[in-house]
Design a protein around this motif. Structure first.
Motif, PDB file in Angstrom:
ATOM      1  N   PHE A 199      -3.015  62.566  38.803  1.00 41.55           N
ATOM      2  CA  PHE A 199      -2.638  63.982  38.827  1.00 41.55           C
ATOM      3  C   PHE A 199      -2.463  64.514  37.404  1.00 41.55           C
ATOM      4  CE2 PHE A 199       0.871  67.051  38.503  1.00 41.55           C
ATOM      5  CZ  PHE A 199       0.304  68.124  39.181  1.00 41.55           C
ATOM      6  N   LEU A 200      -1.803  63.736  36.554  1.00 45.03           N
ATOM      7  CA  LEU A 200      -1.591  64.152  35.163  1.00 45.03           C
ATOM      8  C   LEU A 200      -2.922  64.301  34.423  1.00 45.03           C
ATOM      9  CD1 LEU A 200       1.481  61.899  34.250  1.00 45.03           C
ATOM     10  CD2 LEU A 200       1.490  64.380  34.586  1.00 45.03           C
ATOM     11  N   THR A 201      -3.881  63.444  34.751  1.00 45.73           N
ATOM     12  CA  THR A 201      -5.213  63.531  34.142  1.00 45.73           C
ATOM     13  C   THR A 201      -5.901  64.831  34.549  1.00 45.73           C
ATOM     14  OG1 THR A 201      -5.401  61.116  34.214  1.00 45.73           O
ATOM     15  CG2 THR A 201      -7.438  62.359  33.883  1.00 45.73           C
ATOM     16  N   THR A 202      -5.817  65.157  35.840  1.00 47.07           N
ATOM     17  CA  THR A 202      -6.378  66.423  36.332  1.00 47.07           C
ATOM     18  C   THR A 202      -5.714  67.602  35.638  1.00 47.07           C
ATOM     19  OG1 THR A 202      -6.849  65.467  38.507  1.00 47.07           O
ATOM     20  CG2 THR A 202      -6.710  67.859  38.390  1.00 47.07           C
ATOM     21  N   LEU A 203      -4.398  67.526  35.504  1.00 48.51           N
ATOM     22  CA  LEU A 203      -3.633  68.596  34.856  1.00 48.51           C
ATOM     23  C   LEU A 203      -4.063  68.765  33.400  1.00 48.51           C
ATOM     24  CD1 LEU A 203      -1.359  70.494  35.789  1.00 48.51           C
ATOM     25  CD2 LEU A 203       0.280  68.870  34.839  1.00 48.51           C
ATOM     26  N   ALA A 204      -4.264  67.652  32.706  1.00 50.37           N
ATOM     27  CA  ALA A 204      -4.684  67.702  31.299  1.00 50.37           C
ATOM     28  C   ALA A 204      -6.065  68.342  31.155  1.00 50.37           C
ATOM     29  CB  ALA A 204      -4.691  66.298  30.709  1.00 50.37           C
ATOM     30  N   ARG A 205      -6.913  68.131  32.160  1.00 46.58           N
ATOM     31  CA  ARG A 205      -8.271  68.690  32.119  1.00 46.58           C
ATOM     32  C   ARG A 205      -8.275  70.199  32.363  1.00 46.58           C
ATOM     33  NH1 ARG A 205     -10.462  63.817  35.066  1.00 46.58           N
ATOM     34  NH2 ARG A 205     -11.744  62.694  33.551  1.00 46.58           N
ATOM     35  N   VAL A 206      -7.564  70.628  33.401  1.00 48.20           N
ATOM     36  CA  VAL A 206      -7.670  72.037  33.815  1.00 48.20           C
ATOM     37  C   VAL A 206      -6.572  72.930  33.238  1.00 48.20           C
ATOM     38  CG1 VAL A 206      -8.877  71.425  35.939  1.00 48.20           C
ATOM     39  CG2 VAL A 206      -6.408  71.693  35.991  1.00 48.20           C
ATOM     40  N   HIS A 207      -5.454  72.322  32.816  1.00 47.82           N
ATOM     41  CA  HIS A 207      -4.364  73.074  32.180  1.00 47.82           C
ATOM     42  C   HIS A 207      -3.978  72.370  30.882  1.00 47.82           C
ATOM     43  CE1 HIS A 207      -3.076  76.320  34.908  1.00 47.82           C
ATOM     44  NE2 HIS A 207      -3.509  75.544  35.875  1.00 47.82           N
ATOM     45  N   PRO A 208      -4.829  72.450  29.859  1.00 49.39           N
ATOM     46  CA  PRO A 208      -4.592  71.705  28.610  1.00 49.39           C
ATOM     47  C   PRO A 208      -3.225  71.963  27.977  1.00 49.39           C
ATOM     48  CG  PRO A 208      -6.775  72.717  28.613  1.00 49.39           C
ATOM     49  CD  PRO A 208      -6.055  73.261  29.797  1.00 49.39           C
ATOM     50  N   LEU A 209      -2.710  73.184  28.109  1.00 56.96           N
ATOM     51  CA  LEU A 209      -1.424  73.516  27.486  1.00 56.96           C
ATOM     52  C   LEU A 209      -0.259  72.745  28.109  1.00 56.96           C
ATOM     53  CD1 LEU A 209      -1.837  77.384  27.017  1.00 56.96           C
ATOM     54  CD2 LEU A 209      -2.068  75.589  25.289  1.00 56.96           C
ATOM     55  N   SER A 210      -0.480  72.201  29.305  1.00 56.38           N
ATOM     56  CA  SER A 210       0.589  71.437  29.958  1.00 56.38           C
ATOM     57  C   SER A 210       0.823  70.093  29.272  1.00 56.38           C
ATOM     58  CB  SER A 210       0.255  71.210  31.436  1.00 56.38           C
ATOM     59  OG  SER A 210      -0.923  70.430  31.562  1.00 56.38           O
ATOM     60  N   LEU A 211      -0.122  69.676  28.413  1.00 54.74           N
ATOM     61  CA  LEU A 211       0.036  68.409  27.696  1.00 54.74           C
ATOM     62  C   LEU A 211       1.301  68.401  26.840  1.00 54.74           C
ATOM     63  CD1 LEU A 211      -3.478  67.244  26.433  1.00 54.74           C
ATOM     64  CD2 LEU A 211      -1.916  66.020  27.942  1.00 54.74           C
ATOM     65  N   ALA A 212       1.620  69.555  26.258  1.00 50.94           N
ATOM     66  CA  ALA A 212       2.824  69.655  25.429  1.00 50.94           C
ATOM     67  C   ALA A 212       4.074  69.399  26.266  1.00 50.94           C
ATOM     68  CB  ALA A 212       2.895  71.031  24.781  1.00 50.94           C
ATOM     69  N   LYS A 213       4.051  69.884  27.511  1.00 53.61           N
ATOM     70  CA  LYS A 213       5.197  69.678  28.404  1.00 53.61           C
ATOM     71  C   LYS A 213       5.321  68.210  28.795  1.00 53.61           C
ATOM     72  CE  LYS A 213       4.778  74.334  30.334  1.00 53.61           C
ATOM     73  NZ  LYS A 213       4.474  75.142  31.531  1.00 53.61           N
ATOM     74  N   ILE A 214       4.157  67.565  28.989  1.00 54.77           N
ATOM     75  CA  ILE A 214       4.169  66.141  29.340  1.00 54.77           C
ATOM     76  C   ILE A 214       4.714  65.317  28.172  1.00 54.77           C
ATOM     77  CG2 ILE A 214       2.725  64.149  29.919  1.00 54.77           C
ATOM     78  CD1 ILE A 214       0.812  66.148  31.331  1.00 54.77           C
ATOM     79  N   GLY A 215       4.226  65.635  26.962  1.00 52.22           N
ATOM     80  CA  GLY A 215       4.657  64.901  25.772  1.00 52.22           C
ATOM     81  C   GLY A 215       6.112  65.130  25.426  1.00 52.22           C
ATOM     82  N   GLY A 216       6.622  66.298  25.776  1.00 52.12           N
ATOM     83  CA  GLY A 216       8.004  66.626  25.433  1.00 52.12           C
ATOM     84  C   GLY A 216       9.002  66.296  26.519  1.00 52.12           C
ATOM     85  N   SER A 217       8.568  65.575  27.546  1.00 56.13           N
ATOM     86  CA  SER A 217       9.471  65.230  28.648  1.00 56.13           C
ATOM     87  C   SER A 217       9.598  63.714  28.767  1.00 56.13           C
ATOM     88  CB  SER A 217       8.932  65.803  29.965  1.00 56.13           C
ATOM     89  OG  SER A 217       7.768  65.101  30.357  1.00 56.13           O
ATOM     90  N   SER A 218      10.378  63.286  29.756  1.00 51.92           N
ATOM     91  CA  SER A 218      10.553  61.845  29.965  1.00 51.92           C
ATOM     92  C   SER A 218       9.327  61.216  30.622  1.00 51.92           C
ATOM     93  CB  SER A 218      11.797  61.589  30.819  1.00 51.92           C
ATOM     94  OG  SER A 218      11.693  62.274  32.055  1.00 51.92           O
ATOM     95  N   ILE A 219       8.350  62.041  31.002  1.00 55.35           N
ATOM     96  CA  ILE A 219       7.133  61.508  31.621  1.00 55.35           C
ATOM     97  C   ILE A 219       6.425  60.554  30.659  1.00 55.35           C
ATOM     98  CG2 ILE A 219       4.810  62.091  32.444  1.00 55.35           C
ATOM     99  CD1 ILE A 219       5.963  64.676  33.583  1.00 55.35           C
ATOM    100  N   LEU A 220       6.301  60.972  29.398  1.00 56.40           N
ATOM    101  CA  LEU A 220       5.586  60.150  28.419  1.00 56.40           C
ATOM    102  C   LEU A 220       6.291  58.811  28.189  1.00 56.40           C
ATOM    103  CD1 LEU A 220       3.139  59.996  26.586  1.00 56.40           C
ATOM    104  CD2 LEU A 220       4.491  61.051  24.766  1.00 56.40           C
ATOM    105  N   SER A 221       7.614  58.837  28.104  1.00 62.02           N
ATOM    106  CA  SER A 221       8.347  57.580  27.893  1.00 62.02           C
ATOM    107  C   SER A 221       8.192  56.639  29.082  1.00 62.02           C
ATOM    108  CB  SER A 221       9.829  57.864  27.624  1.00 62.02           C
ATOM    109  OG  SER A 221      10.416  58.549  28.712  1.00 62.02           O
TER     110      SER A 221
END
Length: 256
Positions: A199-221
């Motif tokens: 799902f995160l991969t799909t999100l990164a493809r179609v909503h690139p700006l959401s990557l910043a939210k992923i990187g700035g949250s506990s998801i990345l850790s």
């Protein structure tokens, strides 16, 4: 020749006959309008659409019917919208709102999630905008439920919605989903983790700006913790590699 007697059976007072008739109706819809084989779509289904829709919507609206009939009615209507939605006209928005009500019901929510996944994946590009604003937060809330099948089906539904309805998915909807994801990324259930990563991969493809939210949250850790796990292999490992690959390409494009 098959449709009239099957439609009559959908209205039968005995729940078992109704249930089986709805199952047959669902298969008939796939036969009279096969979306996966457009070259075979030479049959005119229009004379049968009204009868199939009318008998199914009657069962879909009914509140005092057997649980099995409720679920079969949801599945059958999902197939009707998926294959014949472009012929339903003004009946479509009202039917989608019934799905929204069934989504809020604990008994029917899993079947409804699967039906919405089917509709969202239709090649007819069914207009789901009338219910997206309310449906996506409800789907996000399912990710915290203690029901594995519901989590997996919900992740599949969210993935196809983000993929096929990216223009209608708002940042607020994405935030509601992202907030529920960190607890699902764990080596204790690699299949759920794999679905989250996809799902995160799909999100990164179609909503690139959401990557910043992923990187700035506990998801990345949580993702980094999973990378360190010796249990990360097979499909989950492939999904993880694809996510980081897509993330790098997307980040590079944004920074140009």
């Amino acid at each position: 020749a098959l449709v009239p007697p099957v439609v009559a059976c959908v209205g039968d007072p005995f729940y078992k006959i109704t249930s089986e008739a709805l199952l047959v109706s669902q298969q008939l819809v796939k036969v009279i309008r096969p979306l996966d084989q457009p070259e075979r779509d030479t049959f005119d289904a229009s004379p049968y659409i009204t009868d199939l829709f009318t008998c199914t919507i009657k069962r879909l609206k009914a509140a005092d019917i057997d649980q099995e009939v409720k679920e079969r009615a949801i599945s059958c209507m999902g197939q009707i919208i998926c294959n014949l939605g472009d012929s339903l006209g003004d009946d479509l928005p009202g039917t989608l709102h019934i799905f929204l009500e069934r989504l809020k019901n604990e008994i029917t929510r899993l079947t409804t999630v699967k039906a919405l996944t089917l509709i969202a994946g239709s090649t007819l590009k069914i207009d789901l905008r009338p219910i997206l604003d309310e449906a996506v937060p409800i789907l996000a809330s399912f990710l915290r439920k203690n029901q594995r099948a519901l989590k997996l089906s919900t992740l599949a539904a969210l993935d196809i919605l983000v993929k096929n309805y990216s223009d209608s998915v708002t940042p607020a909807m994405i935030d509601a989903v992202l907030a529920e994801l960190p607890p699902l990324i764990s080596e204790s259930d690699m299949h759920v983790s794999q679905m989250v990563i996809s799902f995160l991969t799909t999100l990164a493809r179609v909503h690139p700006l959401s990557l910043a939210k992923i990187g700035g949250s506990s998801i990345l850790s949580e993702l980094i913790s999973l990378v360190r796990s010796p249990l990360l292999q097979g499909g989950a490992l492939s999904a993880m590699l694809e996510f980081f690959q897509v993330s790098m390409v997307t980040s590079s494009s944004l920074n140009r």
